[in-house]
Design an enzyme around this catalytic site. Structure first.
Site, short mmCIF file in Angstrom:
data_model
loop_
_atom_site.label_atom_id
_atom_site.label_comp_id
_atom_site.label_asym_id
_atom_site.label_seq_id
_atom_site.Cartn_x
_atom_site.Cartn_y
_atom_site.Cartn_z
N ASP A 152 0.86 -1.18 0.00
CA ASP A 152 0.00 0.00 0.00
C ASP A 152 0.89 1.23 0.00
O ASP A 152 2.04 1.17 -0.44
CB ASP A 152 -0.96 -0.03 1.21
CG ASP A 152 -2.27 0.68 0.92
OD1 ASP A 152 -2.22 1.91 0.72
OD2 ASP A 152 -3.32 0.03 0.88
N HIS A 193 2.16 1.86 -3.17
CA HIS A 193 1.21 2.75 -3.85
C HIS A 193 1.68 4.20 -3.82
O HIS A 193 0.89 5.11 -4.05
CB HIS A 193 -0.17 2.62 -3.22
CG HIS A 193 -0.82 1.30 -3.45
ND1 HIS A 193 -2.11 1.02 -3.06
CD2 HIS A 193 -0.35 0.17 -4.03
CE1 HIS A 193 -2.41 -0.23 -3.39
NE2 HIS A 193 -1.35 -0.76 -3.98
#
Length: 466
Positions: free
Chosen positions: A265, A288
């Site tokens: 993430d 991310h």
């Protein structure tokens, strides 16, 4: 929107280059509120460490004068990775916290299995937490302490404490990930523990630790002030769900430096009520990207200001530099500076998304939004995996403003790159590729909640994932 003349550009740019927000419409010098002003040559300034004790504090063992060791082994810890050492850790903590100049010692070459544990202060002065060995979490979600569903190792109400040692904090997260609704959509969505939390604390230094395979987030800083993090390594697979590297909420005056983060993430995420956050020399990937948000979910108010990222390398990430907000929120994000960043095969290198929707169903359109303004991107280069190298998808009713681009060079290995704008205004100067003329004169809508009559197409926002 009117065209910016060269003189007006200079008038606006010069104050912005080392500034953060003082109010909605003006800027204050960074040093006025404690931000560090770093040059663009990549040299390390004195700000950020300022002869910080974090860098000068010796590893336990090199200088023992005046230090009182409190070894978890002395309180019954076995350290074989099988026996439950939770109670030994709690007993050792109670002793170390009550003694001035104590060292809470987790010895090297040992593996300590510890269940959900809350280590609370305030403690006596100059406490040093020396994690030289490995602390490992139980790997079965069904065996987790129901009283602590969202935390594993939690430190709270500490002041002036150092956490260091070169050891490993291992969340044993693989079974947690497998049961996540993002991996197995038949399962209900529920939260999982954060591996390491610092909460309601001040003056805490974290140095030279590895946090890996967290159940969910790796390291959270919440409701705290004056936190310094350096030499942190975060490791988790790229498909591990919701495993943010460093997550900052409701905190001020946080510095993150010289950290390597690879996870499933956001490498770093900054959310509501956070300000004066400095990130420097960050290596991110997989992951991310580096994100402000998400903000404004469920019509909430969010305020994030005075954020600086200076010097970073992002490799193979799904996003690069991202600001993400939900429709229906309120508040603001302002005074943000991203500079000296290199991208390598990043899917969305620069992105502002005011239509963020991390939901299995479509999110309904709403008119209110978190206001985004005064964002500077400077010295950003590298390669984009997709044509949309820069994307400013902003609200028709609460547009983004004062978006400034300086020295941007984003390319695509096989194909062209472009800049997309919806209700985003600002300007660029210096070399900027792809061109960002849409910031000067956004014709996609009138940005007041009604579409331009001359525009034949309507904007259909493309939501990004968490």
């Amino acid at each position: 929107m009117s065209y910016f003349s060269p003189i007006l550009i200079l008038m606006l740019v010069v104050p912005m280059m080392g500034a953060v927000s003082k109010g909605d419409g003006d800027f204050a010098p960074a040093e006025d509120i404690g931000l560090w002003t770093a040059g663009t040559d990549g040299e390390e300034g004195q700000e950020g460490d300022e002869h910080d004790e974090l860098d000068s504090l010796p590893i336990w063992g090199s200088e023992r004068v005046g230090r009182i060791p409190v070894n978890v082994d002395s309180f019954g810890a076995v350290g074989d990775g099988v026996a439950d050492d939770t109670q030994a850790f709690l007993a050792a903590w109670e002793t170390a916290c009550s003694i001035k100049n104590a060292v809470f010692l987790v010895p090297e070459r040992r593996h300590y299995k510890v269940n959900a544990t809350r280590l609370r202060g305030p403690c006596e002065g100059k406490l040093l937490i020396q994690v030289s060995g490995t602390i490992v979490a139980p790997d079965e979600p069904k065996d987790w302490d129901p009283k602590n569903p969202r935390q594993w190792l939690s430190f709270s109400k500490l002041n002036g404490v150092r956490i260091q040692g070169g050891g490993i904090i291992d969340g044993s997260g693989s079974k947690w990930w497998a049961s996540s609704c993002k991996i197995n959509m038949t399962n209900p969505c529920r939260g999982a523990p954060t591996a390491l939390t610092i909460d309601s604390s001040s003056g805490v230094r974290v140095k030279d630790l590895t946090i890996q395979n967290a159940q969910q987030m790796h390291f959270t800083i919440s409701r705290s002030d004056a936190i310094r993090v350096s030499g942190l390594r975060v490791r988790a697979p790229s498909d591990s769900p919701n495993t943010d590297g460093i997550h900052i909420s409701e905190s001020t005056n946080v510095a993150i430096q010289n950290c390597h983060i690879g996870t499933g993430d956001d490498c770093i995420s900054i959310v509501n009520a956070s300000s004066i956050i400095k990130m420097k020399n960050i290596v991110c990937g997989p992951g991310h990207g580096i994100s402000i948000g998400s903000l404004g979910k469920d019509n909430t108010t969010a305020m994030v200001t005075a954020i600086v990222l200076d010097t970073a390398i992002l490799t193979g990430t799904t996003n690069g530099l991202r600001i993400k907000t939900w429709q229906g929120g309120s508040g603001y994000v302002k005074s943000v500076r991203f500079e000296n960043v290199k991208m390598d095969d990043v899917q969305n290198p620069i992105i502002i998304d005011q239509f963020y929707c991390d939901s299995p169903t479509s999110c309904k359109n709403q008119t209110s939004a978190v206001k985004i303004s005064q964002v500077l991107y400077r010295n950003i280069s590298g390669t984009s995996r997709t044509p949309n190298a820069m994307k400013f998808a902003c609200s028709d009713t609460v547009p983004c403003s004062n978006i400034v681009l300086n020295n941007i060079n984003l390319e695509r290995e096989n194909g062209i790159v472009e800049t997309f704008c919806n209700c985003a205004t600002g300007f660029d100067y210096g070399f900027v590729r792809p061109a960002a003329d849409c910031l000067r004169n956004d014709k996609t809508s009138r940005c007041d909640g009604t579409k331009n009559d001359n525009q034949s197409q309507t904007y259909d926002p493309i939501h990004t994932e968490l």
